[in-house]
Design a protein around this motif. Sequence first.
Motif, short mmCIF file in Angstrom:
data_model
loop_
_atom_site.label_atom_id
_atom_site.label_comp_id
_atom_site.label_asym_id
_atom_site.label_seq_id
_atom_site.Cartn_x
_atom_site.Cartn_y
_atom_site.Cartn_z
N LEU A 39 0.10 -4.24 8.96
CA LEU A 39 -1.19 -4.15 8.30
C LEU A 39 -1.34 -2.81 7.58
O LEU A 39 -1.80 -2.76 6.44
N VAL A 40 -0.94 -1.73 8.25
CA VAL A 40 -1.00 -0.39 7.65
C VAL A 40 -0.13 -0.36 6.40
O VAL A 40 -0.56 0.11 5.34
N PHE A 41 1.09 -0.88 6.51
CA PHE A 41 2.00 -0.91 5.36
C PHE A 41 1.37 -1.68 4.20
O PHE A 41 1.41 -1.25 3.05
N THR A 42 0.78 -2.82 4.51
CA THR A 42 0.18 -3.65 3.48
C THR A 42 -0.95 -2.92 2.77
O THR A 42 -0.98 -2.84 1.54
N VAL A 43 -1.87 -2.37 3.54
CA VAL A 43 -3.01 -1.68 2.93
C VAL A 43 -2.53 -0.43 2.17
O VAL A 43 -3.01 -0.16 1.07
N ASN A 44 -1.58 0.29 2.72
CA ASN A 44 -1.07 1.50 2.06
C ASN A 44 -0.34 1.19 0.75
O ASN A 44 -0.15 2.08 -0.07
N ASN A 45 0.08 -0.05 0.57
CA ASN A 45 0.84 -0.41 -0.63
C ASN A 45 0.11 -1.38 -1.55
O ASN A 45 0.72 -1.97 -2.43
#
Length: 146
Positions: A57-63
């Motif tokens: 989720l963090v990766f998705t939002v950060n990208n």
Amino acid sequence: MALNVELLESSFAQIKVNSLEVTKRFYTLLFTDYPEVQPLFANTHMEKQGKQLFQSLVFTVNNLRKPDALSDALRGLGTRHVQYGVLPQHYPMVGSSLLKAFELSLGTAWTPDVQQAWIEAYEVVAQLMLEGADYSPERLMPTVVK
């Protein structure tokens, strides 16, 4: 469809504060509302799984501002999920549970605009993951050696 990146980022910043609680709540909701998915996690270390989910989720939002990199990563994630037994019908179940967990985490900050932003974002994520998944009959039913 253009995602409301600013709203997704700001609401997720609030969700991140309670990442452990959010992931525990997500799996509780998922298994309560959709007990048929629980066997997919029979041999899973759930604490580790929760951390991996939140890292995704963090990766998705950060990208969100890097759609090409994000699209490739999500298609790859969809490919891997086939190996775990995930089927297309599981995606709406996961989405429903995830959004409920976010709603409970955000409380009064879960506004109609935030809800709509996350619904749209999940639809895009699920679509990209499904694009990466191979649900061909030979993939789902291994050939029997005679």
